[in-house]
Design an enzyme around this catalytic site. Structure first.
Site, PDB file in Angstrom:
ATOM      1  N   GLY A  24       3.960   5.622  -3.602  1.00 35.12           N
ATOM      2  CA  GLY A  24       4.209   4.613  -4.396  1.00 35.12           C
ATOM      3  C   GLY A  24       5.718   4.361  -4.870  1.00 35.12           C
ATOM      4  CG  LEU A  26       5.682  -1.355  -5.560  1.00 36.52           C
ATOM      5  CD1 LEU A  26       3.957  -2.638  -5.390  1.00 36.52           C
ATOM      6  CD2 LEU A  26       6.500  -2.377  -4.175  1.00 36.52           C
ATOM      7  N   GLY A  27       7.355   1.555  -8.277  1.00 40.34           N
ATOM      8  CA  GLY A  27       7.369   2.150  -8.852  1.00 40.34           C
ATOM      9  C   GLY A  27       9.203   2.966  -9.544  1.00 40.34           C
ATOM     10  CD  GLN A  28      12.944   4.509 -14.533  1.00 44.56           C
ATOM     11  OE1 GLN A  28      11.023   5.934 -13.833  1.00 44.56           O
ATOM     12  NE2 GLN A  28      13.261   4.292 -15.318  1.00 44.56           N
ATOM     13  CG  ASP A  50       3.022   1.893  -5.384  1.00 41.20           C
ATOM     14  OD1 ASP A  50       1.920   1.622  -5.567  1.00 41.20           O
ATOM     15  OD2 ASP A  50       3.767   1.465  -5.611  1.00 41.20           O
ATOM     16  CB  ILE A  51      -2.444   1.245  -5.275  1.00 39.91           C
ATOM     17  CG1 ILE A  51      -4.085   0.987  -5.389  1.00 39.91           C
ATOM     18  CG2 ILE A  51      -1.951   0.621  -6.851  1.00 39.91           C
ATOM     19  CD1 ILE A  51      -4.439   2.074  -5.881  1.00 39.91           C
ATOM     20  CG  ASP A  66      -6.043   4.836  -3.174  1.00 35.36           C
ATOM     21  OD1 ASP A  66      -5.736   5.563  -3.693  1.00 35.36           O
ATOM     22  OD2 ASP A  66      -7.473   4.237  -3.668  1.00 35.36           O
ATOM     23  CE1 TYR A 154       3.549  12.798 -14.186  1.00 35.65           C
ATOM     24  CE2 TYR A 154       4.959  13.336 -16.237  1.00 35.65           C
ATOM     25  CZ  TYR A 154       4.844  13.313 -14.411  1.00 35.65           C
ATOM     26  OH  TYR A 154       5.438  12.824 -14.064  1.00 35.65           O
ATOM     27  CE  LYS A 158       3.810  14.695 -11.055  1.00 33.38           C
ATOM     28  NZ  LYS A 158       4.337  14.238 -10.186  1.00 33.38           N
TER      29      LYS A 158
END
Length: 330
Positions: A24, A26-28, A50-51, A66, A154, A158
């Site tokens: 992940g 490329l996320g924040q 990342d995907i 993935d 979500y 978690k």
């Protein structure tokens, strides 16, 4: 430029010489965490994934992966000699509600794959949680230990992820650690489908348009954190001696909390003519189900957590860095 290296304890390091994999990426969070990890360990020792396919000039030490494909992760671990995984790949709250089945698949099966491989390859894992684990019955200041009754898929994933991580630690001895991140504020990357996105979007629109339309009301108050604090907390937790930790995957993490109106006033100290209006949508109910603030006493006692950025400092940093970035692109 903000440097993370200065905050690291002296013993921070990949003790066995193996590389780090960030999913992940490329996320924040991942965008800034990869920078921080490469400052600490060197570019060649941190593999981002990342995907999404990215432009060729940005593909150095980047792999498309993935996380629901266990064999794909396993091949990366073997080929690149991975010893730690920072597992950030997930669908966030608002996006997850639009596609709960995909949210469950990515968030739960992705984590299960990583934990199974951590058991097999003796990996250290960072698997973050979120304030989305809390529900409407949580006190306004969320305790470390309290019944968790989330209202989003979500949040459900978690909570389950925290339990799954604790299971793999207690039963299989996997060194897995995690933080309950509050809403995160960063100028380098727009967030991707979370309920707290307004706390970042507002700065972008304040500079580009002088106006923002907010999807939660002016008195909405949530725990927030500048990304620099979040990255430092992540590195400090992963560097802490395992024996010093009384928890593993579910540390409360606090920094600041403010209403939308307080955020607006903070921006107006720098951009006096900034305007805001409101078009409340379904994300209001998610925000209303979460606490106003976080009790992070356990993190402070176990590994010395201490936030550095308040709202005013965050606003100054955001506007200072976003102005040249946004105005040059207009």
């Amino acid at each position: 430029m903000f440097k993370y290296l200065v905050y690291l304890p002296p013993h921070m390091g990949t003790e066995d010489g193996r590389r780090i994999l960030v999913t992940g990426a490329l996320g924040q969070i991942g965008t800034e965490l990869v920078i921080a990890l490469r400052e600490c360990f060197g570019n060649e020792n941190v593999i981002s994934s990342d995907i999404t396919e990215i432009e060729p000039e940005n593909q150095s030490l980047y792999l498309v992966c993935d996380v629901t494909n266990k064999a794909a992760i396993s091949s990366i671990i073997e080929e690149y000699n991975i010893g730690q995984i920072y597992h950030l790949a997930a669908l966030l709250s608002a996006t997850g509600e639009n596609n709960p089945e995909l949210c469950y698949n990515v968030n739960m099966n992705g984590l299960l794959n990583v934990l199974e491989l951590a058991k097999e390859y003796n990996l250290r894992v960072f698997a973050p949680s979120s304030i989305a684990v809390f529900g409407p019955d949580t006190p306004s200041i969320a305790p470390q230990t309290y019944p968790l009754n989330p209202t989003t898929m979500y949040g459900v994933t978690k909570v389950a992820g925290e339990l799954l991580s604790d299971y793999y630690h207690s039963v299989h001895g996997v060194d897995v650690r995690g933080l309950r991140y509050p809403g995160l504020i960063s100028w380098k990357m727009l967030p991707g489908g979370g309920t707290t996105d307004y706390a970042v979007e507002i700065y972008y629109d304040a500079i580009r348009k002088g106006k923002y339309t907010c999807f939660v009301n002016s008195e909405t108050k949530l725990p927030m954190m500048y990304i620099g604090d979040a990255i430092r907390a992540t590195l400090e937790l992963m560097a802490a001696p395992l024996g010093s930790l009384s928890l593993h995957s579910n540390y409360n993490l606090g920094a600041m909390c403010f209403t939308v109106n307080e955020l607006v006033n903070s921006i107006r100290r720098i951009i006096p003519n900034f305007e805001i209006d409101y078009e409340i949508d379904h994300r209001q109910k998610y925000a209303d189900s979460w606490p106003d603030s976080i009790d992070d006493t356990t993190a402070r006692l176990d590994w010395g957590w201490e936030p550095e950025f308040d709202l005013e400092a965050t606003t100054e940093i955001m506007i200072e860095n976003l102005k040249p970035k946004l105005l040059n692109s207009m």
